[in-house]
Design an enzyme around this catalytic site. Sequence first.
Site, PDB file in Angstrom:
ATOM      1  N   TYR A 144       0.839  -1.297  -0.069  1.00 39.86           N
ATOM      2  CA  TYR A 144       0.119  -0.028   0.065  1.00 39.86           C
ATOM      3  C   TYR A 144       0.953   1.377   0.110  1.00 39.86           C
ATOM      4  O   TYR A 144       0.755   2.197  -0.952  1.00 39.86           O
ATOM      5  CB  TYR A 144      -1.048  -0.023   1.102  1.00 39.86           C
ATOM      6  CG  TYR A 144      -1.522   1.169   1.673  1.00 39.86           C
ATOM      7  CD1 TYR A 144      -2.753   1.780   0.897  1.00 39.86           C
ATOM      8  CD2 TYR A 144      -1.182   2.159   2.464  1.00 39.86           C
ATOM      9  CE1 TYR A 144      -3.392   2.770   1.245  1.00 39.86           C
ATOM     10  CE2 TYR A 144      -1.719   3.375   2.836  1.00 39.86           C
ATOM     11  CZ  TYR A 144      -2.551   3.743   2.025  1.00 39.86           C
ATOM     12  OH  TYR A 144      -3.281   4.908   2.486  1.00 39.86           O
ATOM     13  N   LYS A 148       1.660   4.189  -2.660  1.00 41.91           N
ATOM     14  CA  LYS A 148       1.399   5.596  -2.488  1.00 41.91           C
ATOM     15  C   LYS A 148       2.295   6.436  -2.848  1.00 41.91           C
ATOM     16  O   LYS A 148       2.045   7.610  -3.239  1.00 41.91           O
ATOM     17  CB  LYS A 148       0.616   5.690  -0.896  1.00 41.91           C
ATOM     18  CG  LYS A 148      -0.673   5.122  -0.452  1.00 41.91           C
ATOM     19  CD  LYS A 148      -1.689   5.587  -1.424  1.00 41.91           C
ATOM     20  CE  LYS A 148      -2.355   6.870  -0.657  1.00 41.91           C
ATOM     21  NZ  LYS A 148      -3.633   7.323  -1.342  1.00 41.91           N
TER      22      LYS A 148
HETATM   23  N1  LIG Z   1      -8.084   5.829   6.219  1.00 39.44           N
HETATM   24  C1  LIG Z   1      -6.835   6.067   6.424  1.00 39.44           C
HETATM   25  O1  LIG Z   1      -6.349   6.284   7.794  1.00 39.44           O
HETATM   26  C2  LIG Z   1      -6.219   6.958   5.677  1.00 39.44           C
HETATM   27  C3  LIG Z   1      -6.550   7.088   4.222  1.00 39.44           C
HETATM   28  N2  LIG Z   1      -5.651   7.494   3.445  1.00 39.44           N
HETATM   29  C4  LIG Z   1      -6.008   7.780   1.921  1.00 39.44           C
HETATM   30  O2  LIG Z   1      -7.330   8.320   2.033  1.00 39.44           O
HETATM   31  C5  LIG Z   1      -8.011   7.863   0.874  1.00 39.44           C
HETATM   32  C6  LIG Z   1      -9.554   7.452   1.395  1.00 39.44           C
HETATM   33  O3  LIG Z   1      -9.301   6.528   2.199  1.00 39.44           O
HETATM   34  P1  LIG Z   1     -10.597   5.652   2.658  1.00 39.44           P
HETATM   35  O4  LIG Z   1     -11.868   7.083   2.662  1.00 39.44           O
HETATM   36  O5  LIG Z   1     -10.342   5.320   4.188  1.00 39.44           O
HETATM   37  O6  LIG Z   1     -10.854   4.517   1.957  1.00 39.44           O
HETATM   38  P2  LIG Z   1     -12.157   3.947   1.341  1.00 39.44           P
HETATM   39  O7  LIG Z   1     -11.736   2.568   1.019  1.00 39.44           O
HETATM   40  O8  LIG Z   1     -13.251   4.303   2.336  1.00 39.44           O
HETATM   41  O9  LIG Z   1     -12.613   4.569   0.244  1.00 39.44           O
HETATM   42  C7  LIG Z   1     -11.853   4.606  -1.261  1.00 39.44           C
HETATM   43  C8  LIG Z   1     -13.010   4.394  -2.257  1.00 39.44           C
HETATM   44  O10 LIG Z   1     -12.416   4.087  -3.558  1.00 39.44           O
HETATM   45  C9  LIG Z   1     -13.002   3.095  -4.262  1.00 39.44           C
HETATM   46  N3  LIG Z   1     -12.247   2.651  -5.262  1.00 39.44           N
HETATM   47  C10 LIG Z   1     -11.237   1.446  -4.995  1.00 39.44           C
HETATM   48  N4  LIG Z   1     -10.718   1.240  -6.046  1.00 39.44           N
HETATM   49  C11 LIG Z   1     -11.243   1.818  -7.064  1.00 39.44           C
HETATM   50  C12 LIG Z   1     -11.176   1.790  -8.615  1.00 39.44           C
HETATM   51  N5  LIG Z   1     -10.209   1.189  -9.033  1.00 39.44           N
HETATM   52  N6  LIG Z   1     -11.962   2.891  -9.085  1.00 39.44           N
HETATM   53  C13 LIG Z   1     -12.719   3.648  -8.630  1.00 39.44           C
HETATM   54  N7  LIG Z   1     -13.021   3.573  -7.179  1.00 39.44           N
HETATM   55  C14 LIG Z   1     -12.256   2.685  -6.377  1.00 39.44           C
HETATM   56  C15 LIG Z   1     -13.612   2.254  -3.027  1.00 39.44           C
HETATM   57  O11 LIG Z   1     -14.387   1.100  -3.188  1.00 39.44           O
HETATM   58  P3  LIG Z   1     -14.302  -0.184  -2.294  1.00 39.44           P
HETATM   59  O12 LIG Z   1     -14.860   0.098  -0.913  1.00 39.44           O
HETATM   60  O13 LIG Z   1     -15.472  -0.850  -3.194  1.00 39.44           O
HETATM   61  O14 LIG Z   1     -12.739  -0.625  -2.667  1.00 39.44           O
HETATM   62  C16 LIG Z   1     -13.807   3.251  -1.982  1.00 39.44           C
HETATM   63  O15 LIG Z   1     -15.208   3.670  -2.076  1.00 39.44           O
HETATM   64  C17 LIG Z   1      -7.247   6.723   0.404  1.00 39.44           C
HETATM   65  O16 LIG Z   1      -6.554   7.314  -0.767  1.00 39.44           O
HETATM   66  C18 LIG Z   1      -6.081   6.380   1.435  1.00 39.44           C
HETATM   67  O17 LIG Z   1      -4.957   6.002   0.731  1.00 39.44           O
HETATM   68  C19 LIG Z   1      -4.446   8.285   3.819  1.00 39.44           C
HETATM   69  C20 LIG Z   1      -3.848   8.258   5.037  1.00 39.44           C
HETATM   70  C21 LIG Z   1      -4.866   7.618   6.133  1.00 39.44           C
HETATM   71  C1  LIG Z   2      -4.984  -4.460  16.500  1.00 42.39           C
HETATM   72  C2  LIG Z   2      -4.616  -3.037  17.069  1.00 42.39           C
HETATM   73  C3  LIG Z   2      -2.887  -3.402  17.541  1.00 42.39           C
HETATM   74  C4  LIG Z   2      -4.505  -2.099  16.172  1.00 42.39           C
HETATM   75  C5  LIG Z   2      -6.041  -1.722  15.741  1.00 42.39           C
HETATM   76  C6  LIG Z   2      -6.040  -0.341  15.115  1.00 42.39           C
HETATM   77  C7  LIG Z   2      -5.379  -0.298  13.715  1.00 42.39           C
HETATM   78  C8  LIG Z   2      -6.479  -0.902  12.813  1.00 42.39           C
HETATM   79  C9  LIG Z   2      -5.090   1.076  13.322  1.00 42.39           C
HETATM   80  C10 LIG Z   2      -4.383   2.051  14.090  1.00 42.39           C
HETATM   81  C11 LIG Z   2      -3.291   2.867  13.191  1.00 42.39           C
HETATM   82  C12 LIG Z   2      -4.145   2.919  11.722  1.00 42.39           C
HETATM   83  C13 LIG Z   2      -3.586   3.361  10.772  1.00 42.39           C
HETATM   84  C14 LIG Z   2      -4.175   2.955   9.501  1.00 42.39           C
HETATM   85  C15 LIG Z   2      -5.154   1.842   9.389  1.00 42.39           C
HETATM   86  C16 LIG Z   2      -5.604   1.328  10.427  1.00 42.39           C
HETATM   87  C17 LIG Z   2      -4.897   1.338  11.937  1.00 42.39           C
HETATM   88  C18 LIG Z   2      -3.541   0.416  11.467  1.00 42.39           C
HETATM   89  C19 LIG Z   2      -3.555   3.408   8.154  1.00 42.39           C
HETATM   90  C20 LIG Z   2      -2.262   2.054   7.677  1.00 42.39           C
HETATM   91  C21 LIG Z   2      -4.399   3.336   7.059  1.00 42.39           C
HETATM   92  C22 LIG Z   2      -3.867   4.078   5.738  1.00 42.39           C
HETATM   93  C23 LIG Z   2      -2.690   4.946   5.772  1.00 42.39           C
HETATM   94  O1  LIG Z   2      -2.260   5.823   4.935  1.00 42.39           O
HETATM   95  C24 LIG Z   2      -2.009   4.977   7.037  1.00 42.39           C
HETATM   96  C25 LIG Z   2      -2.621   4.732   8.374  1.00 42.39           C
HETATM   97  C26 LIG Z   2      -1.660   4.570   9.592  1.00 42.39           C
HETATM   98  C27 LIG Z   2      -2.658   4.638  10.750  1.00 42.39           C
END
Ligand SMILES: NC(=O)C1=CN([C@@H]2O[C@H](COP(=O)(O)OP(=O)(O)OC[C@H]3O[C@@H](n4cnc5c(N)ncnc54)[C@H](OP(=O)(O)O)[C@@H]3O)[C@@H](O)[C@H]2O)C=CC1
Ligand SMILES: CC(C)CCC[C@@H](C)[C@H]1CC[C@H]2C3=C(CC[C@]12C)[C@@]1(C)CCC(=O)C[C@@H]1CC3
Length: 345
Positions: A144, A148
């Site tokens: 991932y 990214k």
């Molecule tokens: N969550 C976090 O803690 C963090 C997230 N990010 C970034 O933030 C962004 C959003 O994350 P988040 O909202 O948590 O993710 P989600 O999975 O909730 O949202 C992503 C969306 O994109 C869709 N998607 C995936 N693949 C495709 C494709 N090929 N074409 C069109 N749509 C697609 C997914 O569909 P489906 O669900 O069906 O896969 C989903 O609806 C991501 O880029 C992630 O890398 C960055 C830092 C931290």
């Molecule tokens: C089982 C436990 C030790 C941890 C449970 C919580 C975790 C699922 C989350 C804690 C930090 C989170 C995190 C992300 C995903 C969910 C956690 C691992 C990311 C990897 C999501 C995508 C990113 O871009 C970075 C995030 C860092 C923190």
Amino acid sequence: MATRIRPSSKRCAVIGGSGFLGRYLVEQLLDRGYSVSVFDIRQGYELPGVTFHLGDLCDKQALLAALQGVSLVFHCASPAPSCDDRALFHRVNVDGTRNVLQTCQEAGVQKVILTSSASVVYEGTDIKDGKEDLPYAKKPIDYYTETKIQQEKLVLEACDTQKGFLTVAIRPHGIFGPRDPQLVPILVDTAKRGKMKFIIGDGTNLVDFTFVENVAHGHILAAESLRPESPICGKAYHITNDEPVRFWDFMSQILVGLDYDPPKYRLPYRLVHVLAMLLWLLVLFLRPVLQLRPTFTPMRVALAGTHHYYSCTRAKEDLGYRPLVSLKDAITRTVNSYSHLRRVA
Ligand SMILES: NC(=O)C1=CN([C@@H]2O[C@H](COP(=O)(O)OP(=O)(O)OC[C@H]3O[C@@H](n4cnc5c(N)ncnc54)[C@H](OP(=O)(O)O)[C@@H]3O)[C@@H](O)[C@H]2O)C=CC1
Ligand SMILES: CC(C)CCC[C@@H](C)[C@H]1CC[C@H]2C3=C(CC[C@]12C)[C@@]1(C)CCC(=O)C[C@@H]1CC3
């Protein structure tokens, strides 16, 4: 010959707009008077004023149709970090993002805001108050993160002020909030299975957890500050809650808020990390015959046992960013929204 609709500055598209962050972005954009198209592989909800275009972002024709008349694109689609499918990450985050950029240029889009991740500089060791000029991770912790990094480079390199094609990358960290399918559900599931008894490390490591509304707000500020003469063109910006918190305090607050016991026994970080690596090797070895999904992956153990918090001074100075919701209020609102996951006596 197809006619191109003239882009309007208040017409935008959110790629990945059905997802967790994407939906908050869509809601805030509507509140600010934008008309919004969502492009996603699924329709996550219905909302007046939002047009959904279903398709894969790797599909040029589908995307081109969705971007007609759009001047501003938010790209926040990605496969879930936990999916561990290298080919899929590469196809969507790298090849797909290249397609997004080319298609945006063909459609006359002027601004692209990418949701990157602060993890692009994280290698599994401590980062304290990390600035945006830290080098990209040479050994990213998973596929991932590897993709990214490539994605962010593609988007920032595509910025061309002469041609009027402007890009910026937002790097959030640890997004959480109501409707998050990841952090709270995984945490509660782990607790239900009796696996949240241990603190990995000494429990003092500081981490950024960022409320989803603050992340969406940071994206919109970036979009509205992005102009050919602005200093933000082609740059990356950390967006955090600006309140680093002890990882285990944050987890405990969520658990206690939902009536689960907080972890209390300490385990040495190195030991757990080595065990997680060995388990991961076993998973890889058995993969042809058995699909195992361990809770404590090396990536999660590293995130749980190291410092990883980032400075958002650049976003404050260049975008005028300030978190809208404090960490305390964000935790309260999040806990209250997950009443269905509350422990039943
Ligand atoms: N969550 C976090 O803690 C963090 C997230 N990010 C970034 O933030 C962004 C959003 O994350 P988040 O909202 O948590 O993710 P989600 O999975 O909730 O949202 C992503 C969306 O994109 C869709 N998607 C995936 N693949 C495709 C494709 N090929 N074409 C069109 N749509 C697609 C997914 O569909 P489906 O669900 O069906 O896969 C989903 O609806 C991501 O880029 C992630 O890398 C960055 C830092 C931290
Ligand atoms: C089982 C436990 C030790 C941890 C449970 C919580 C975790 C699922 C989350 C804690 C930090 C989170 C995190 C992300 C995903 C969910 C956690 C691992 C990311 C990897 C999501 C995508 C990113 O871009 C970075 C995030 C860092 C923190």
